[in-house]
Design an enzyme around this catalytic site. Structure first.
Site, PDB file in Angstrom:
ATOM      1  N   HIS A  68       0.825  -1.222   0.000  1.00  0.00           N
ATOM      2  CA  HIS A  68       0.000   0.000   0.000  1.00  0.00           C
ATOM      3  C   HIS A  68       0.855   1.265   0.000  1.00  0.00           C
ATOM      4  O   HIS A  68       0.361   2.341  -0.327  1.00  0.00           O
ATOM      5  CB  HIS A  68      -1.015  -0.015   1.169  1.00  0.00           C
ATOM      6  N   ASP A 113      -0.066  -7.590   1.820  1.00  0.00           N
ATOM      7  CA  ASP A 113       0.428  -6.215   1.718  1.00  0.00           C
ATOM      8  C   ASP A 113       1.958  -6.225   1.662  1.00  0.00           C
ATOM      9  O   ASP A 113       2.632  -5.997   2.672  1.00  0.00           O
ATOM     10  CB  ASP A 113      -0.097  -5.414   2.920  1.00  0.00           C
ATOM     11  N   SER A 205       4.213   2.585   8.324  1.00  0.00           N
ATOM     12  CA  SER A 205       3.886   1.523   7.369  1.00  0.00           C
ATOM     13  C   SER A 205       5.108   1.064   6.577  1.00  0.00           C
ATOM     14  O   SER A 205       5.952   1.877   6.203  1.00  0.00           O
ATOM     15  CB  SER A 205       2.859   2.028   6.354  1.00  0.00           C
TER      16      SER A 205
END
Ligand SMILES: *[C@@H]1O[C@H](CO)[C@@H](O)[C@H](O)[C@H]1NC(C)=O
Ligand SMILES: *[C@@H]1O[C@H](CO)[C@@H](O)[C@H](O)[C@H]1NC(C)=O
Ligand SMILES: *[C@@H]1O[C@H](CO)[C@@H](O)[C@H](O)[C@H]1NC(C)=O
Length: 250
Positions: A68, A113, A205
């Site tokens: 992402h 992911d 992230s």
């Protein structure tokens, strides 16, 4: 029923700790990271030097990160900065050649992911230390270390200094229950949780999670920033073969 009580117990404990330790709490908690973490933790930045996401050095030319983070990005608009825990001092910046998103990544449910980035040129060996990927699966209560340049407060800018946080792998079942209004926590994900005031925030992230000096996870999603919910990460073990084949072929 059992799960429900577990969640209540956790939330009540978390609230109690929040009251009693308010002064010690800083989102995302943790301490400034020792310099050794700067050799495998990459800061992915935009062209004006703003940190966007973390990543991990898995070969002399490849970095893994969360899909992402780079899904619609053009490689020429991202740089990989490594070799420092202070983004205003030291380290080197590298150009990207290409980005490969894991095929079955789904942005809305965050399954798989994971992405591999290839650099335009290999890293200078003085800047990096390649981290091995742990092929064995993680278990509940395993102790792991998370590092990140993520924000230190809700809606804050990312941090110029890397921070480190010691966490434990949270119960998969309790995590699924706690996150049930967000999205399913699947088998290729794991969760960490200690208490309110310790956890991930914007900019964390893609950052590496390490156990015994091996890469076991990448920060994927959650309810930012350490407000009392678990953080959810991509497991590395299920993707071990895929990552190895990317390093060889891509
Ligand atoms: C980089 O990110 C910052 C913060 O989000 C933004 O203000 C800036 O415009 C971005 N720069 C480029 C070149 O995209
Ligand atoms: C999430 O997306 C993947 C890939 O598109 C799909 O295979 C999977 O069934 C989805 N999972 C859930 C829980 O919706
Ligand atoms: C992604 O996951 C969502 C939610 O589970 C699902 O509705 C959607 O069809 C999936 N997308 C793809 C391309 O599989």
């Amino acid at each position: 029923m059992m799960r429900k009580w577990l969640v209540y117990a956790i939330l009540i404990t978390a609230l109690f700790i929040k009251d009693s330790q308010e002064s010690a709490l800083r989102i995302i908690g943790g301490d400034e990271a020792p310099s050794k973490f700067g050799f495998f933790h990459v800061s992915l930045q935009n062209l004006t030097g703003h940190h966007v996401c973390g990543g991990a050095v898995v070969s002399d030319r490849h970095v893994v990160t969360a899909a992402h983070c780079v899904q619609n990005a053009e490689p020429q608009y991202i740089k990989a900065v490594v070799g420092t825990t202070n983004l205003d001092e030291g380290g080197n910046s590298y150009d990207l050649e290409s980005i490969r998103i894991f095929n079955d990544f789904n942005f809305s449910n965050k399954t798989n992911d994971l992405a591999v980035i290839k650099l335009a040129k290999p890293f200078n060996s003085n800047d990096v230390e390649i981290i091995e990927i742990d092929p064995t699966n993680l278990n509940e209560n395993d102790e792991v270390t998370l590092t990140g340049f993520g924000a230190r407060e809700v809606n804050g800018a990312s941090s110029r200094l890397m921070h480190v946080l010691e966490l434990t792998v949270f119960s998969q079942e309790t995590c699924q229950y706690a996150m049930r209004y967000t999205r399913p926590v699947d088998v290729n994900m794991f969760c960490t949780f200690t208490r309110i005031g310790e956890g991930t925030c914007h900019g964390d992230s893609g950052g590496p999670i390490v156990k015994n000096k091996k890469l076991v996870g990448l920060v994927s999603w959650g309810i930012p920033c350490a407000v009392g919910f678990p953080d959810v990460h991509t497991r590395m073990a299920p993707f071990f073969d895929w990552i190895q084949s990317q390093i060889k072929q891509f």
